[in-house]
Design an enzyme around this catalytic site. Structure first.
Site, mmCIF file in Angstrom:
data_model
loop_
_atom_site.group_PDB
_atom_site.id
_atom_site.type_symbol
_atom_site.label_atom_id
_atom_site.label_comp_id
_atom_site.label_asym_id
_atom_site.label_seq_id
_atom_site.Cartn_x
_atom_site.Cartn_y
_atom_site.Cartn_z
ATOM 1 N N ALA A 190 33.790 34.323 28.730
ATOM 2 C CA ALA A 190 33.881 35.754 28.432
ATOM 3 C C ALA A 190 33.814 36.573 29.717
ATOM 4 O O ALA A 190 34.549 37.548 29.890
ATOM 5 C CB ALA A 190 32.762 36.169 27.481
ATOM 6 N N TYR A 191 32.952 36.171 30.631
ATOM 7 C CA TYR A 191 32.836 36.842 31.931
ATOM 8 C C TYR A 191 34.168 36.784 32.680
ATOM 9 O O TYR A 191 34.682 37.793 33.166
ATOM 10 C CB TYR A 191 31.732 36.168 32.740
ATOM 11 C CG TYR A 191 31.521 36.722 34.126
ATOM 12 C CD1 TYR A 191 30.711 37.842 34.321
ATOM 13 C CD2 TYR A 191 32.108 36.123 35.234
ATOM 14 C CE1 TYR A 191 30.510 38.353 35.604
ATOM 15 C CE2 TYR A 191 31.899 36.620 36.514
ATOM 16 C CZ TYR A 191 31.097 37.730 36.690
ATOM 17 O OH TYR A 191 30.898 38.227 37.954
ATOM 18 N N GLY A 192 34.753 35.580 32.745
ATOM 19 C CA GLY A 192 36.022 35.412 33.443
ATOM 20 C C GLY A 192 37.142 36.212 32.807
ATOM 21 O O GLY A 192 37.979 36.802 33.506
#
Length: 277
Positions: free
Chosen positions: A181-183
């Site tokens: 999700a961060y990426g």
């Protein structure tokens, strides 16, 4: 004769002396600029705050941790710099807008913005990432930056232009199975910066992105604590053979915000020791 001698001496002092001083006097990379830094209370943001101020900028520091901002700003002022702090929660659009408005109140303009704040994700696979994690990554790592950029650009437009730099991540440029999700949100941020560069370029606003690799910050410390061996793996896959320092990432941001990068916009600059090559 006396008058001529006096004139010659004055002429030499005024012109030749000025040239000599111009050759030797240090020139700050960001002299005279007003720069907003989000996520300024620690890590890359705090390093940027100290560096930008040392390079001559008047900095406005934004973060949820107002106590840390107060200490950082006081340290900068003690060194002769100009610094103020403002509370800012990137997950709250109203708070983000208020932080940019505070820059207007303090200085009446904005020349540069380093949108550096981010929320970290608990490491885990795609199918183990919760809806709550995804929502938080969106709110802070994408929507918060979207809101900040729009408000910053509006203030810059009044002054005839400016420069924006967003902190993304090496994980936005390739598969990121441990922090999916961060990426994903960071990759979306890269696209947003490119679109903003094209949209706002005619208005004199440059927008660029930096993608740090493994950098020795509190976020990496937390990741290492949750998944021991992360730092060792990062170092092993970095051609320069070490983690980056927050100050090294800040140096890249300072250059992009400066007039020396006046023809650079819509770029994504890797600051990763070659790890993404």
């Amino acid at each position: 004769m006396t008058n001529d001698s006096t004139h010659d001496s004055t002429h030499s002092s005024t012109h030749g002396g000025t040239r000599d001083r111009a050759r030797t006097a240090p020139v700050g990379l960001l002299s005279g600029k007003v720069v907003l830094i989000t996520g300024a209370s620690r890590g890359i943001g705090a390093a940027a705050a100290r560096l930008f101020a040392a390079e001559g900028a008047s900095v406005v520091l934004a973060s949820r941790d107002t106590a840390a901002l107060g200490r950082l700003a006081a340290g900068i002022r003690a060194e002769g710099g100009t610094a103020d702090g403002v509370a800012c929660d990137l997950g709250d659009p109203a708070s983000v807008r208020a932080a940019v408005d505070r820059v207007d109140e303090l200085h009446g303009r904005l020349d540069g913005a380093f949108n550096n704040g981010a929320a970290g994700q608990s490491p885990g696979p795609l199918d183990g990432t919760s809806d709550e994690d995804v929502d938080r990554m969106f709110a802070v790592n994408f929507r918060g930056q979207w809101t900040a950029m729009n408000r910053e650009a509006a203030l810059m437009r009044r002054g005839g232009g400016g420069a924006i730099v967003n902190t993304s991540s090496i994980g936005s440029r390739r598969a990121n199975p441990v922090l999916p999700a961060y990426g994903a949100m960071k990759r979306a941020l890269n696209s947003l910066a490119e679109s903003a560069a094209v949209t706002w370029g005619p208005q004199g606003i440059r927008v660029n992105t930096i993608t740090p690799g493994g950098t020795a910050t509190e976020m990496i410390d937390a990741w290492e604590a949750a998944t021991p061996g992360v730092v060792e793996r990062i170092v092993a896959t970095t051609p320069l053979g070490r983690m980056g320092a927050p100050e090294e990432v800040a140096q890249a941001a300072a250059w992009l915000l400066s007039d020396r990068a006046s023809m650079v916009t819509g770029a994504t600059l890797a600051v990763d020791g070659g790890a993404g090559a």
